[in-house]
Design a protein around this motif. Structure first.
Motif, PDB file in Angstrom:
ATOM      1  N   PRO A   1       0.818  -1.227   0.000  1.00  0.00           N
ATOM      2  CA  PRO A   1       0.000   0.000   0.000  1.00  0.00           C
ATOM      3  C   PRO A   1       0.848   1.272   0.000  1.00  0.00           C
ATOM      4  N   LEU A   2       1.958   1.253   0.730  1.00  0.00           N
ATOM      5  CA  LEU A   2       2.856   2.414   0.734  1.00  0.00           C
ATOM      6  C   LEU A   2       3.407   2.655  -0.668  1.00  0.00           C
ATOM      7  N   TYR A   3       3.824   1.568  -1.328  1.00  0.00           N
ATOM      8  CA  TYR A   3       4.407   1.730  -2.661  1.00  0.00           C
ATOM      9  C   TYR A   3       3.386   2.202  -3.682  1.00  0.00           C
ATOM     10  N   GLN A   4       2.123   1.837  -3.480  1.00  0.00           N
ATOM     11  CA  GLN A   4       1.086   2.341  -4.379  1.00  0.00           C
ATOM     12  C   GLN A   4       0.900   3.847  -4.190  1.00  0.00           C
ATOM     13  N   LEU A   5       0.930   4.296  -2.952  1.00  0.00           N
ATOM     14  CA  LEU A   5       0.841   5.743  -2.689  1.00  0.00           C
ATOM     15  C   LEU A   5       2.004   6.474  -3.351  1.00  0.00           C
ATOM     16  N   ILE A   6       3.209   5.891  -3.204  1.00  0.00           N
ATOM     17  CA  ILE A   6       4.392   6.521  -3.798  1.00  0.00           C
ATOM     18  C   ILE A   6       4.253   6.566  -5.319  1.00  0.00           C
ATOM     19  N   LYS A   7       3.720   5.486  -5.876  1.00  0.00           N
ATOM     20  CA  LYS A   7       3.536   5.433  -7.327  1.00  0.00           C
ATOM     21  C   LYS A   7       2.598   6.552  -7.794  1.00  0.00           C
ATOM     22  N   PHE A   8       1.501   6.717  -7.072  1.00  0.00           N
ATOM     23  CA  PHE A   8       0.578   7.815  -7.398  1.00  0.00           C
ATOM     24  C   PHE A   8       1.312   9.152  -7.324  1.00  0.00           C
ATOM     25  N   HIS A   9       2.129   9.304  -6.301  1.00  0.00           N
ATOM     26  CA  HIS A   9       2.862  10.552  -6.100  1.00  0.00           C
ATOM     27  C   HIS A   9       3.832  10.810  -7.258  1.00  0.00           C
ATOM     28  N   VAL A  10       4.560   9.783  -7.650  1.00  0.00           N
ATOM     29  CA  VAL A  10       5.552   9.933  -8.717  1.00  0.00           C
ATOM     30  C   VAL A  10       4.864  10.237 -10.053  1.00  0.00           C
ATOM     31  N   GLN A  11       3.746   9.528 -10.290  1.00  0.00           N
ATOM     32  CA  GLN A  11       3.001   9.779 -11.528  1.00  0.00           C
ATOM     33  C   GLN A  11       2.329  11.151 -11.469  1.00  0.00           C
ATOM     34  N   GLY A  12       1.999  11.590 -10.256  1.00  0.00           N
ATOM     35  CA  GLY A  12       1.337  12.875 -10.071  1.00  0.00           C
ATOM     36  C   GLY A  12      -0.126  12.825 -10.432  1.00  0.00           C
ATOM     37  N   GLU A  13      -0.530  11.705 -10.997  1.00  0.00           N
ATOM     38  CA  GLU A  13      -1.873  11.592 -11.508  1.00  0.00           C
ATOM     39  C   GLU A  13      -2.526  10.332 -10.965  1.00  0.00           C
ATOM     40  N   THR A  14      -3.766  10.444 -10.548  1.00  0.00           N
ATOM     41  CA  THR A  14      -4.496   9.260 -10.085  1.00  0.00           C
ATOM     42  C   THR A  14      -5.858   9.280 -10.767  1.00  0.00           C
ATOM     43  N   PRO A  15      -6.617   8.187 -10.692  1.00  0.00           N
ATOM     44  CA  PRO A  15      -7.952   8.229 -11.312  1.00  0.00           C
ATOM     45  C   PRO A  15      -8.802   9.369 -10.757  1.00  0.00           C
ATOM     46  N   ALA A  16      -8.455   9.844  -9.546  1.00  0.00           N
ATOM     47  CA  ALA A  16      -9.313  10.844  -8.923  1.00  0.00           C
ATOM     48  C   ALA A  16      -8.734  12.255  -8.946  1.00  0.00           C
ATOM     49  N   SER A  17      -7.447  12.372  -9.289  1.00  0.00           N
ATOM     50  CA  SER A  17      -6.822  13.688  -9.178  1.00  0.00           C
ATOM     51  C   SER A  17      -5.753  13.878 -10.253  1.00  0.00           C
ATOM     52  N   ASP A  18      -5.586  15.145 -10.676  1.00  0.00           N
ATOM     53  CA  ASP A  18      -4.581  15.421 -11.695  1.00  0.00           C
ATOM     54  C   ASP A  18      -3.231  15.791 -11.112  1.00  0.00           C
ATOM     55  N   ASN A  19      -3.219  16.208  -9.843  1.00  0.00           N
ATOM     56  CA  ASN A  19      -1.918  16.452  -9.225  1.00  0.00           C
ATOM     57  C   ASN A  19      -1.887  15.977  -7.783  1.00  0.00           C
ATOM     58  N   PHE A  20      -1.714  14.663  -7.680  1.00  0.00           N
ATOM     59  CA  PHE A  20      -1.661  14.045  -6.358  1.00  0.00           C
ATOM     60  C   PHE A  20      -0.264  14.212  -5.772  1.00  0.00           C
ATOM     61  N   LYS A  21      -0.222  14.677  -4.519  1.00  0.00           N
ATOM     62  CA  LYS A  21       1.055  14.736  -3.807  1.00  0.00           C
ATOM     63  C   LYS A  21       0.924  13.934  -2.526  1.00  0.00           C
ATOM     64  N   ILE A  22       1.923  13.145  -2.238  1.00  0.00           N
ATOM     65  CA  ILE A  22       1.864  12.332  -1.032  1.00  0.00           C
ATOM     66  C   ILE A  22       1.971  13.240   0.192  1.00  0.00           C
ATOM     67  N   THR A  23       1.163  12.979   1.217  1.00  0.00           N
ATOM     68  CA  THR A  23       1.210  13.794   2.438  1.00  0.00           C
ATOM     69  C   THR A  23       1.361  12.870   3.650  1.00  0.00           C
ATOM     70  N   ASP A  24       1.824  13.447   4.752  1.00  0.00           N
ATOM     71  CA  ASP A  24       1.961  12.665   5.981  1.00  0.00           C
ATOM     72  C   ASP A  24       0.622  12.065   6.388  1.00  0.00           C
ATOM     73  N   SER A  25      -0.441  12.844   6.197  1.00  0.00           N
ATOM     74  CA  SER A  25      -1.731  12.338   6.670  1.00  0.00           C
ATOM     75  C   SER A  25      -2.217  11.188   5.790  1.00  0.00           C
ATOM     76  N   ALA A  26      -1.949  11.260   4.474  1.00  0.00           N
ATOM     77  CA  ALA A  26      -2.343  10.151   3.598  1.00  0.00           C
ATOM     78  C   ALA A  26      -1.556   8.892   3.972  1.00  0.00           C
ATOM     79  N   VAL A  27      -0.258   9.082   4.242  1.00  0.00           N
ATOM     80  CA  VAL A  27       0.581   7.947   4.620  1.00  0.00           C
ATOM     81  C   VAL A  27       0.103   7.361   5.937  1.00  0.00           C
ATOM     82  N   ASP A  28      -0.170   8.236   6.906  1.00  0.00           N
ATOM     83  CA  ASP A  28      -0.573   7.746   8.223  1.00  0.00           C
ATOM     84  C   ASP A  28      -1.927   7.039   8.176  1.00  0.00           C
ATOM     85  N   GLN A  29      -2.836   7.609   7.413  1.00  0.00           N
ATOM     86  CA  GLN A  29      -4.163   7.003   7.284  1.00  0.00           C
ATOM     87  C   GLN A  29      -4.047   5.589   6.702  1.00  0.00           C
TER      88      GLN A  29
END
Lengths: 88, 205
Positions: free
Chosen positions: B166-194
């Motif tokens: 799950p952590l690596y998937q978050l990082i992948k979204f962050h590196v791509q910057g793009e997710t199905p739900a957002s055009d500029n996803f940035k990894i945050t402490d709260s997303a990681v902690d959640q």
């Protein structure tokens, strides 16, 4: 005069330190490497040797303390293979 | 008679040169793969002669194995920094997540490089080194966590897929910057902690 003589001695002694010599060859296959293997193993002065089988230059690498590039080139060419020193 | 021994070899090792060779090799293997990689190309890119490469490494395989071992050790070293075998499972996982995230964001090329060679024969010898170097700490940490009833005993693959993927998937979204739900996803402490809290919940017996 004595100092000068001493310098000559030093220069010849410099050959006694461990050196790596590298040559581009056409030792392509395991069979070629097998063929030169006794030659390399029996030569006093060759501490370690290997051929880079996975690279395009088929580099022969020799660790020696006193052999010169010319010695190796002569040996390998006499065995029927191409061998030239890779420049520094 | 005075006998002097010269201790310096004709070509000497140079740490800067070695670093530049290592960096270029990683860059080239990430970009072109292991198959297209040659000592000649590397020498050109690193600004050294092919002869120099053979001072540092016996051959191409030796170079790849040595560099990959160094990178793997650094990666594990950073991942396990601050982890103690007696930590609670939740605490130890938080430490590892933080470290892994940090490594990934700071050394993205190293991560890609290890991914490239992970499924090649080169990696076999590295696996052994890693197991003997790091197996102890991780093994004891897991053993304690299971004994204290803080983590469900699971097959390694199942555990790892839940614990770290799950952590690596978050990082992948962050590196791509793009997710199905957002055009500029940035990894945050709260997303990681959640995400971590959900992982811990899932692994709880």
């Amino acid at each position: 005069m004595f100092i000068f003589m001493n310098n000559i001695k030093l220069a010849s002694y410099a050959k006694r330190t461990l050196r790596v010599l590298v040559f581009k060859t056409n030792l392509v296959s395991a069979k070629d490497i097998h063929r030169i293997s006794p030659l390399m193993g029996d030569t006093a002065g060759i501490l370690r040797w290997n051929v880079d089988e996975h690279d395009i230059d088929n580099v022969l690498r020799i660790e020696t303390s006193w052999l010169l590039p010319g010695d190796i080139i002569r040996m390998v060419t006499d065995a029927g293979y191409l061998c030239e020193e890779l420049p520094d | 008679m005075n006998i002097h021994l010269y201790l310096l070899p004709m070509r000497t090792r140079d740490a800067n040169k070695e670093n530049s060779i290592r960096e270029k090799a990683i860059e080239m293997i990430v970009k072109e793969g292991l198959d297209g990689f040659s000592m000649q190309k590397l020498a050109k890119a690193a600004g050294v002669s092919p002869a120099t490469l053979y001072i540092y490494y016996n051959d191409r395989d030796d170079l790849v194995v040595k560099i990959a071992t160094e990178v793997s050790i650094r990666m594990m070293d950073i991942s396990l920094r601050g982890l103690h075998t007696k930590m609670s499972f939740a605490e130890g996982m938080a430490v590892q997540w933080k470290n892994r995230l940090e490594f990934y964001l700071n050394y993205p090329l190293d991560v890609q490089f290890i991914e490239q060679i992970r499924y090649t024969p080169v990696y076999d010898s590295i696996k052994k080194t890693m197991r003997t170097t790091f197996g102890d700490v991780l093994g004891k940490f897991m053993h304690n966590a299971i004994n204290k009833g803080e983590c469900t005993p699971l097959p390694f693959e199942v555990y790892w897929s839940v614990a770290f993927a799950p952590l690596y998937q978050l990082i992948k979204f962050h590196v791509q910057g793009e997710t199905p739900a957002s055009d500029n996803f940035k990894i945050t402490d709260s997303a990681v902690d959640q995400t971590l809290q959900l992982v811990l919940k899932a692994l709880k017996p």
